[in-house]
Scaffold this motif. Structure first.
Motif, short mmCIF file in Angstrom:
data_model
loop_
_atom_site.label_atom_id
_atom_site.label_comp_id
_atom_site.label_asym_id
_atom_site.label_seq_id
_atom_site.Cartn_x
_atom_site.Cartn_y
_atom_site.Cartn_z
N LYS B 207 0.83 -1.20 0.00
CA LYS B 207 0.00 0.00 0.00
C LYS B 207 0.87 1.26 0.00
O LYS B 207 1.90 1.30 0.67
N SER B 208 0.45 2.28 -0.72
CA SER B 208 1.19 3.54 -0.72
C SER B 208 0.34 4.64 -1.34
O SER B 208 -0.44 4.39 -2.27
N ILE B 209 0.49 5.86 -0.86
CA ILE B 209 -0.24 6.98 -1.47
C ILE B 209 0.39 7.38 -2.80
O ILE B 209 -0.13 8.23 -3.52
N ILE B 210 1.52 6.73 -3.15
CA ILE B 210 2.12 7.01 -4.46
C ILE B 210 1.11 6.71 -5.57
O ILE B 210 1.02 7.46 -6.56
N VAL B 211 0.30 5.63 -5.39
CA VAL B 211 -0.69 5.27 -6.39
C VAL B 211 -1.59 6.46 -6.71
O VAL B 211 -1.86 6.78 -7.87
N GLU B 212 -2.04 7.13 -5.64
CA GLU B 212 -2.86 8.35 -5.79
C GLU B 212 -2.08 9.46 -6.50
O GLU B 212 -2.56 10.07 -7.45
#
Lengths: 318, 318
Positions: B207-212
């Motif tokens: 999981k990571s906010i990088i995807v966003e």
């Protein structure tokens, strides 16, 4: 000593064990040399008196030759003010203005340089570097030291500490080095590490003529011995040395990429060994440098052996 | 442009995508700048005509200012004769005497330097290196490039190829690098490698906010994005970036040990990010340099961003 009007320099090679001095001509001929104990464990005063004694002995053999000056190659960092700082193997030696101290006793100018740099200068002026204006000099012995020659001059760096090829890390997860870092090439190929790993393999039961060559005393294992065994076809020795040469080549390649160099001159114990190791280092360097450098890579054996320090020290004057 | 008697240089930043030129004062002020497509895929003639067009545009905005000359920062190796050799991303470009070609069309002297070296010169003259006579400049972006400033001058090396900090190997068993070597620091932390490894972790379900931040387009992952995620507390981003900063620190430490340097200035995409990465690089460098260097280590953010190339090119003249 047939030409009495010849001008010479006195080159002093200060080490942890001995002080060697010599009368050196402008062409790098050693007309006379001596060797005294360094008395390193007795502190700087004792060392200084040994340096002075060895210089005086040279002077007493100089006949009517013109003495241009005195050069000293010393362990430790030699800063731009001539301070010799924290030399390994010299006890109680913090920072000493070695040149100025020696100048007090003689009527000649005194120049001081780090010992590895002095050896690099010697190879540049009188040895394997004569025809190479730019090269990386590597001393592969107890540790791994070196010096960088640019346009026939030593590259000292902003504060005199340059040339530490041994502390290029070739593996960020590698073994701890004495310096505190990890995977320094010295921690793989320096004598104590290399000998230690070889001894471990022997203790684990691997066969090798190294056992014979050191008469069973594993403390005597050194790169030159391993190299001699390798040349006689010893498999263990070949394996150890090929790996070491490869790793040294990685560090040299990194240094060449950074500094745009193509020639490396290898001194220290191993430089007295056969061509196999030199070739292995060269092939490794070629695999690790950028394409524009690759075709021109040269890895050359140093020529001056144990006299490099003294000759380079004299070279500081000449 | 209120002082018409001011003297200026024209700085040209040639890249694979665009040619940027500007009128630059002796204090590094950009009085005017433009940006044209490089037309790199059409071959050297097209690129040359774009360079000339951008210079002419600058001249048309120079009013009565005295033009001291033209400086060009170019990709590729710039040898000591001013030949620009094999620039990546410029099609059909073998070796071209770029300076002499441009000089044919103008009445001013033309100086050419490698783009990373130009950026290092810019930081030295006008940026984060103003107060540091000696430093290692590192561009951390698509790849890892750099330049070495010694005594306020660029260190070009014997044939102009120096500064390749990205091709210091930090792991002799590491991943293959585009250059053919293994474990080059660029092969760990260059954008394409770093982004690739990050994307792999995301595809594996981490999981990571990088995807966003990249709106699900993993091709948009770049060090700056990862850095932004890290600053917002993203664990994956923090892990990737800390590891990258550590490895960059290993290479910088090796370079500093070899060249006796204490200051590193970090440019490229990441230099726009927060302090965390700079601190991580610094701590890694401190763990990997020799003791005499350790206390003085500085890792500083570059100041000139995307204008460094143009400013450094102008700096060749001024």
């Amino acid at each position: 000593m047939n030409n009495e009007s010849q001008s010479v320099a006195i080159g002093v090679d200060l080490g942890g064990t001995s002080v060697k001095s010599g009368l050196v001509t402008v062409t790098g001929e050693i007309l006379y040399q001596n060797k005294l104990p360094a008395r390193a464990s007795e502190g700087p005063k004792a060392v200084l008196s040994q340096i002075e004694a060895s210089i005086k002995d040279c002077l007493s053999h100089a006949d009517k030759k013109e003495i241009k000056g005195i050069g000293i190659g010393s362990p430790g960092i030699v800063d731009n003010e001539g301070m010799v700082k924290s030399p390994p193997n010299l006890a109680d030696w913090d920072a000493i203005p070695l040149g100025r101290e020696v100048e007090k006793s003689f009527e000649f100018p005194v120049f001081v340089e780090n010992d590895a740099n002095a050896a690099a200068i010697a190879e540049s002026k009188f040895g394997a570097g004569r025809n190479h204006p730019d090269f990386l000099f590597v001393i592969w012995g107890t540790g791994v030291g070196g010096g960088v020659i640019l346009n026939r001059k030593i590259y000292r760096g902003p504060s005199g500490g340059a040339g530490e090829i041994g502390h290029i890390s070739v593996n960020f997860e590698g073994p701890l080095c004495n310096c505190g870092s990890r995977g320094c090439v010295e921690a793989y190929v320096g004598q104590r590490y290399l000998s230690h790993r070889t001894a471990e393999k022997l203790r684990a039961g691997e066969k090798s003529i190294i056992v014979e060559l050191v008469s069973g005393d594993f403390n005597k294992i050194e790169p030159l011995i391993i190299s001699q065994a390798a040349e006689r076809g010893d498999l263990l020795a070949n394996h150890v040395l090929t790996e070491a040469a490869t790793l040294l080549g990685v560090a040299i390649g990194s240094a060449m990429n950074l500094m745009d160099l193509r020639v490396s001159i290898i001194g220290g114990g191993v430089s007295a060994a056969g061509n196999g190791t030199m070739n292995n280092i060269k092939h490794s360097v070629q695999r690790h440098v950028l394409k524009p450098l690759r075709a021109d890579i040269q890895v050359i054996r140093a020529e001056l052996g144990n006299n490099a320090g003294m000759l380079g020290a004299a070279g500081l004057v000449l």
